[in-house]
Motif scaffolding. Structure first.
Motif, mmCIF file in Angstrom:
data_model
loop_
_atom_site.group_PDB
_atom_site.id
_atom_site.type_symbol
_atom_site.label_atom_id
_atom_site.label_comp_id
_atom_site.label_asym_id
_atom_site.label_seq_id
_atom_site.Cartn_x
_atom_site.Cartn_y
_atom_site.Cartn_z
ATOM 1 N N HIS A 181 0.844 -1.197 0.000
ATOM 2 C CA HIS A 181 0.000 0.000 0.000
ATOM 3 C C HIS A 181 0.878 1.245 0.000
ATOM 4 O O HIS A 181 1.289 1.731 1.056
ATOM 5 C CB HIS A 181 -0.906 -0.054 1.238
ATOM 6 C CG HIS A 181 -1.928 1.034 1.315
ATOM 7 N ND1 HIS A 181 -2.908 1.046 2.289
ATOM 8 C CD2 HIS A 181 -2.132 2.146 0.577
ATOM 9 C CE1 HIS A 181 -3.667 2.111 2.135
ATOM 10 N NE2 HIS A 181 -3.220 2.795 1.103
ATOM 11 N N HIS B 11 1.415 5.167 -2.135
ATOM 12 C CA HIS B 11 0.841 6.162 -3.054
ATOM 13 C C HIS B 11 1.935 6.919 -3.811
ATOM 14 O O HIS B 11 3.049 7.053 -3.321
ATOM 15 C CB HIS B 11 -0.013 7.167 -2.273
ATOM 16 C CG HIS B 11 -1.227 6.547 -1.652
ATOM 17 N ND1 HIS B 11 -2.399 6.390 -2.343
ATOM 18 C CD2 HIS B 11 -1.435 6.027 -0.413
ATOM 19 C CE1 HIS B 11 -3.297 5.796 -1.548
ATOM 20 N NE2 HIS B 11 -2.734 5.570 -0.369
ATOM 21 N N HIS C 162 -5.206 6.175 -5.037
ATOM 22 C CA HIS C 162 -6.633 6.254 -4.693
ATOM 23 C C HIS C 162 -7.532 6.018 -5.905
ATOM 24 O O HIS C 162 -7.179 6.378 -7.028
ATOM 25 C CB HIS C 162 -6.944 7.623 -4.076
ATOM 26 C CG HIS C 162 -6.438 7.755 -2.680
ATOM 27 N ND1 HIS C 162 -7.042 7.127 -1.615
ATOM 28 C CD2 HIS C 162 -5.376 8.415 -2.181
ATOM 29 C CE1 HIS C 162 -6.371 7.416 -0.503
ATOM 30 N NE2 HIS C 162 -5.350 8.187 -0.809
ATOM 31 N N GLU D 153 -6.172 1.646 -4.501
ATOM 32 C CA GLU D 153 -6.917 1.667 -3.238
ATOM 33 C C GLU D 153 -8.319 2.170 -3.592
ATOM 34 O O GLU D 153 -8.598 3.373 -3.568
ATOM 35 C CB GLU D 153 -6.259 2.571 -2.194
ATOM 36 C CG GLU D 153 -6.978 2.479 -0.844
ATOM 37 C CD GLU D 153 -6.391 3.374 0.240
ATOM 38 O OE1 GLU D 153 -5.576 4.252 -0.063
ATOM 39 O OE2 GLU D 153 -6.786 3.182 1.418
ATOM 40 N N ASP E 185 1.110 2.511 3.853
ATOM 41 C CA ASP E 185 0.251 3.576 3.320
ATOM 42 C C ASP E 185 1.105 4.825 3.073
ATOM 43 O O ASP E 185 0.702 5.947 3.371
ATOM 44 C CB ASP E 185 -0.888 3.881 4.307
ATOM 45 C CG ASP E 185 -2.055 4.612 3.660
ATOM 46 O OD1 ASP E 185 -1.964 4.945 2.466
ATOM 47 O OD2 ASP E 185 -3.059 4.865 4.365
ATOM 48 N N HIS F 95 2.843 7.989 1.687
ATOM 49 C CA HIS F 95 2.488 9.064 0.767
ATOM 50 C C HIS F 95 3.738 9.796 0.274
ATOM 51 O O HIS F 95 3.648 10.713 -0.521
ATOM 52 C CB HIS F 95 1.513 10.036 1.448
ATOM 53 C CG HIS F 95 0.122 9.481 1.581
ATOM 54 N ND1 HIS F 95 -0.185 8.438 2.429
ATOM 55 C CD2 HIS F 95 -1.037 9.793 0.937
ATOM 56 C CE1 HIS F 95 -1.486 8.149 2.308
ATOM 57 N NE2 HIS F 95 -2.018 8.955 1.422
HETATM 58 ZN ZN LIG Z 1 -3.830 4.880 1.231
#
Ligand SMILES: [Zn+2]
Ligand SMILES: [Zn+2]
Length: 259
Positions: free
Chosen positions: A20, A22, A52, A90, A224, A226
């Motif tokens: 996961h 981004h 996303h 996601e 997750d 970023h």
């Molecule tokens: Zn995410």
């Protein structure tokens, strides 16, 4: 492995993947290659780029970018042979009947589908907008009886999504929306869907992980990320899993996990 945590807890995990992360294709700060390089530096063997879903206001991935991303990933696979790069998404939950924001014809475009609840998302219908987004926005000030009903609807929407789509992971369950963890976990186990222990949001919590464990669910610990420097940053998730006593054989990105 790469991310090894030793310390006060009995569990010691060897995690070799981060499913996961981004990039700029949604609202991450780095490129796909920067995420891949960061993962290699941390010794990971597998990374998923999971931006996303399309219905996210402002920064959802664009359908027209699908083939650019696929091509970029294919080129990076040629360039770096020591890491497996997956094209993921996601996706957003957008309807009470379990609808997610990937049109049917694009489901096959992805190597891995993650799905979670996010605010600021275009709903499947006006009714879904009211029931799934507006009601949840006012959840904390509503009477107990209404909250019970909303919680049930949230949970069933997630369960239906698992029944309808080839979802690999539910991202950060319990964040942004109230869900019955026991029912979610039971159904996740039934459909071979992983519940994410998210290093960024701190969800699932230790208490929820224990409940889900009890219901037979399996987990995945993700960053997750970023920003590229956050890729493979799994220590917070590891701590949650350790405190809850999750065996490494129940963690999708652990070396021991076999399925
Ligand atoms: Zn995410
Ligand atoms: Zn998310």
């Amino acid at each position: 492995m790469l991310v090894k945590n030793e310390g006060a807890y009995a569990m010691d995990y060897c995690l070799t993947a981060d499913f996961h992360t981004h990039t700029r294709y949604s609202h991450g700060k780095g490129t796909i290659e920067q995420n891949v390089l960061a993962a290699r530096r941390k010794g990971l063997k597998k990374i998923a780029i999971a931006d996303h879903g399309f219905n996210h206001f402002g920064f959802g991935m664009r359908i027209r970018d699908i083939h650019h991303i696929r091509r970029e990933i294919n080129d990076l696979r040629e360039k770096y042979h020591d890491i497996d790069i997956l094209f993921g998404i996601e996706a957003n939950l957008i309807g009470l009947d379990g609808e997610i924001d990937i049109p049917e014809e694009y489901i096959e475009a992805f190597d891995i589908i993650l799905m979670g609840f996010h605010k600021a998302v275009i709903p499947h219908s006006a009714k879904d907008g009211w029931k799934l987004f507006v009601r949840n926005a006012f959840y904390s000030v509503l009477p107990h009886k209404d909250r019970e009903k909303i919680r049930h609807d949230n949970t069933m929407a997630m369960v239906r999504a698992m029944e309808r789509y080839p979802i690999h992971t539910i991202t950060h369950p319990g964040a942004k929306i109230d869900i019955d963890t026991r029912i979610l976990a039971r159904n996740a186990a039934k459909h071979n869907v992983f519940l994410e222990i998210n290093g960024y949001h701190g969800f699932l919590t230790v208490e929820y992980v224990k409940i889900a464990l009890d219901e037979g669910a399996c987990f995945v610990i993700n960053s997750d990320a970023h920003r590229p420097e956050e890729v493979g940053e799994l220590s917070r998730g590891i701590m949650i899993a350790q405190k809850a006593g999750v065996p490494s054989g129940r963690i999708a990105n652990s070396r021991e996990f076999v399925r």
